[in-house]
Scaffold this active site. Structure first.
Site, PDB file in Angstrom:
ATOM      1  N   GLU A 151       0.818  -1.212   0.000  1.00  0.00           N
ATOM      2  CA  GLU A 151       0.000   0.000   0.000  1.00  0.00           C
ATOM      3  C   GLU A 151       0.857   1.269   0.000  1.00  0.00           C
ATOM      4  O   GLU A 151       0.823   2.085   0.925  1.00  0.00           O
ATOM      5  CB  GLU A 151      -0.967  -0.005   1.190  1.00  0.00           C
ATOM      6  CG  GLU A 151      -1.977  -1.139   1.107  1.00  0.00           C
ATOM      7  CD  GLU A 151      -3.022  -1.108   2.203  1.00  0.00           C
ATOM      8  OE1 GLU A 151      -4.125  -1.632   1.980  1.00  0.00           O
ATOM      9  OE2 GLU A 151      -2.730  -0.553   3.296  1.00  0.00           O
ATOM     10  N   GLU A 313      -6.479  -7.696  -0.972  1.00  0.00           N
ATOM     11  CA  GLU A 313      -7.167  -7.684   0.322  1.00  0.00           C
ATOM     12  C   GLU A 313      -8.639  -7.388   0.062  1.00  0.00           C
ATOM     13  O   GLU A 313      -8.987  -6.273  -0.313  1.00  0.00           O
ATOM     14  CB  GLU A 313      -6.578  -6.621   1.264  1.00  0.00           C
ATOM     15  CG  GLU A 313      -5.128  -6.858   1.636  1.00  0.00           C
ATOM     16  CD  GLU A 313      -4.593  -5.809   2.604  1.00  0.00           C
ATOM     17  OE1 GLU A 313      -5.409  -5.088   3.226  1.00  0.00           O
ATOM     18  OE2 GLU A 313      -3.355  -5.697   2.724  1.00  0.00           O
TER      19      GLU A 313
END
Length: 679
Positions: A151, A313
């Site tokens: 991320e 995710e």
């Protein structure tokens, strides 16, 4: 070349942290993953101290045992490079790696993503751990690919360490070559900001009124993006040097990062982390808020990067940190709904976050499929249902691409410049949101298209309609491409505050909308920002309908033939002035609206644009999303019910429900949060 995920069938998986759990649990965990139909397990992205417990001493034993066991049970591994969380030994010995706020406050060890991309020490140490990991795992039969970091730019997307200031100065030198060109690009003659020495140049710093030089600030965001990409390239080059058998990707969609450039230059495909419940708990007071359905917009942006992508995710439980109460549990059916939301928009790989909820650390309330107790629960049962369904349809759907006739156009320069510029940035966000709502509730599939200086007419011709609500920065070359697109039969919709800036963020000495004046047939005669104490300005359509014109009003002067005034202002000092103008340009049409779009106006425009809402095939309520994926001429129709109530749909011809195999027709009741995949 378009970078996209290449899978022969849709595949599921899960995020797992073997370093968090007793080794005695691993085998049972992996066996249950396999039973649920999972193919992939993502590991390693926060485990630097496990791989390198002290500088220069490497240990792979724990992950070797975990990876070998997963391989034995028939699972494949996605390995993360662990650079999102530099270890304590590193930040203690090399404090220059830490990020710093604009005010000069150091971001210390104790959470995650506390580093900066331009520290030479951090780049060197990152290179070492990545190289050692790749050398060790490059031939492992279970490892299919690598996730770079985790991320990028999450939590914080601005960086002001000494390393960043120095790197920015070098970036500016490389871009502009001379101080004269810097001063010209940044308009430093204003407020006596002229630079006479390179050492005077820094990233933006704290200012008196919190309003830095806007042209300087725009370049700062470009620099941050380039810094992220440079850091990612460091890792990707090492992986490519040692293996061509394992793919490379990364996850997330965060600020001040050109994810299109990152993917095109470095990755095999892009991956996203999808948490729709963020939308459910957002304080959205707008009309008909999308809530978790808003994540379809995010997924559409991801699809503009990679038409087929991965979800690394996928939300599977309630979410929260110790310091954040977070999100409620997915209601029964929502976990399945959100999985199909991702698939409907182009995902061919979905990994749930996470296998089991952590019992330690900040994320002990960021729940996974399994609870702490590891006993059966409804989330596990729901994933089991999805696994069985994907086994039926995964091969048919994989490789198909989302099909849309219209696109909402985005552009990084405008997004970044609009963060600071209150005269169009908030309008762009509002209009994009309401246009997307209008497409959703009208059941018209829509893409997101990323517009660059390299965009060609051929790139645009796949769409019948382009929506550019408030794109302030429009270069002459871009205006020419849009004009050619319209001349060849395309339709373009513009809103106020369009086309008046160049690539530095400075305004043209041209009437608004700059180089788009010929395409739109208008110039802006007058404009005003709406005031809360004034009566809301009204616009009246030729067809008799009336709409409120909130936020901003431009009166339009007509400058050519083939123009139709579709609406005029009905009150205020602009009364009688054109507000919406339609311009025919050879085979196509442009529309210019001198205001900010809302749901009502965007919905009216969708009717005007005559886009296919598939009502010849189906009759759908607003609560049901329609998405279409297409492969080899075959349409796969996804219907997603975001409501907690039953929804009645009408099928106007026989269709096969691919999830059950049955043929259905006429009236069908969709259960709360239900999904249909039709052919």
């Amino acid at each position: 070349m378009v970078k996209k995920l290449q899978e022969d069938k849709i595949k599921l998986g899960v995020c797992y942290y073997p370093e968090h759990w007793p080794e005695s649990l691993w085998e049972d965990d992996f066996k249950r993953m396999k039973e649920l139909g999972f193919t992939y397990v993502r590991v390693g992205e926060f485990a630097w101290s496990v791989f390198e417990p002290e500088e220069g001493a490497f240990s792979f034993e724990l992950f070797d045992r975990a990876v070998n066991l997963a391989d034995k049970i028939g699972l494949k591994i996605i390995m993360g490079t662990p650079t999102a969380t530099p270890p304590a030994w590193l930040t203690k010995k090399y404090p220059d790696v830490l990020n710093v706020t604009q005010e000069g406050i150091t971001i210390h060890h104790g959470e995650r993503r506390h580093y900066n991309y331009n520290s030479e020490n951090y780049r060197k140490l990152s290179s070492i751990i990545v190289r050692e990991m790749v050398k060790h795992y490059k031939e492992h039969p279970a490892i299919v690919g690598w996730q770079i970091d985790n991320e990028l730019n999450c939590e914080r997307d601005v960086f002001y360490s000494e390393s960043d200031h120095f790197a920015f100065r070098e970036w500016v030198k490389k871009k502009y070559h001379t101080l004269e060109q810097v001063n010209e690009a940044w308009g430093t003659v204003f407020w006596n900001q002229t630079y006479s020495d390179w050492d005077q140049i820094y990233l933006t710093r704290t200012t008196n009124q919190g309003s830095p030089n806007p042209h300087h600030a725009l370049d700062e965001k470009r620099f941050i993006s380039d810094s992220v990409i440079s850091y990612a390239r460091l890792q990707v080059d090492i992986i490519r040097e040692h293996t061509t058998k394992q793919w490379v990707s990364t996850n997330g969609l965060f600020g001040h990062l050109n994810s299109h450039q990152l993917t095109n230059e470095l990755l095999d495909f892009f991956a996203y982390d999808s948490y729709p419940n963020f939308g459910s708990v957002a304080d959205d007071k707008s009309e008909k808020p999308l809530r978790d359905r808003k994540w379809s917009w995010n997924l559409s942006v991801v699809r503009s990067i990679s038409p087929n992508f991965a979800i690394f995710e996928q939300q599977s439980g309630p979410g929260g940190w110790v310091t954040r109460i977070g999100q409620p549990s997915p209601k029964p059916g929502q976990l399945r709904l959100w999985t199909y939301q991702s698939i409907a928009h182009g995902s061919d790989m979905v990994l749930y976050f996470r296998w089991r909820t952590a019992t330690k650390g900040t994320e002990i309330y960021w729940h996974g499929i399994n609870d702490y107790h590891n006993q059966p629960n409804r989330r596990v049962q729901e994933v089991d249902i999805v696994g069985k369904e994907i086994e039926k349809i995964g091969e048919q759907i994989a490789g198909s691409e989302f099909f849309a006739e219209a696109a909402i156009v985005i552009n990084y320069d405008n997004d970044w410049d609009g963060e600071l510029d209150e005269w169009y940035g908030p309008y762009a966000s509002k209009s994009k949101n309401d246009w997307f709502k209008a497409f959703q509730y009208s059941h018209v599939p829509v893409d997101v298209f990323h517009l660059t200086g390299d965009t060609t007419v051929e790139d645009l011709r796949k769409y019948k309609v382009l929506i550019l609500p408030h794109m302030a920065i429009v270069e002459k070359e871009t205006a020419n491409v849009l004009t050619d697109y319209v001349k060849q039969g395309g339709k373009v919709v513009f809103g106020c505050r369009t086309g008046y800036k160049n690539k530095t963020g400075q305004t043209y000495t041209l009437p608004f909308p700059g180089y788009l004046a010929d395409l739109t047939g208008i110039t802006v005669e007058d404009f005003t920002r709406a005031q809360p104490f004034d009566d809301i300005t009204q616009i009246h359509m030729k067809n008799g309908k009336a709409f409120a014109a909130h936020d901003f009003n431009e009166s339009l002067q007509l400058n050519g033939d083939h123009l139709e005034v579709m609406a005029t202002y009905a009150n205020s000092y602009l009364e009688g002035k054109p507000a919406l103008v339609k311009c025919t340009v050879e085979e196509g049409i442009s529309y210019y609206f001198g205001g900010v779009f809302d749901l009502e106006i965007a919905s009216m425009m969708i009717d005007e644009l005559a886009l296919n809402n598939y009502n010849h095939l189906l009759a759908l309520p607003e609560n049901v999303e329609l998405s279409i994926r297409r492969k080899d001429g075959e349409n796969y129709i996804f219907l997603l019910n975001y409501s907690d109530k039953e929804q009645e749909i009408i099928l106007k011809q026989n269709m096969q429900n691919l999830l059950t195999g049955e043929v259905i027709y006429e009236k069908v009741l969709m259960k709360p949060f239900d999904v249909l995949v039709l052919k």
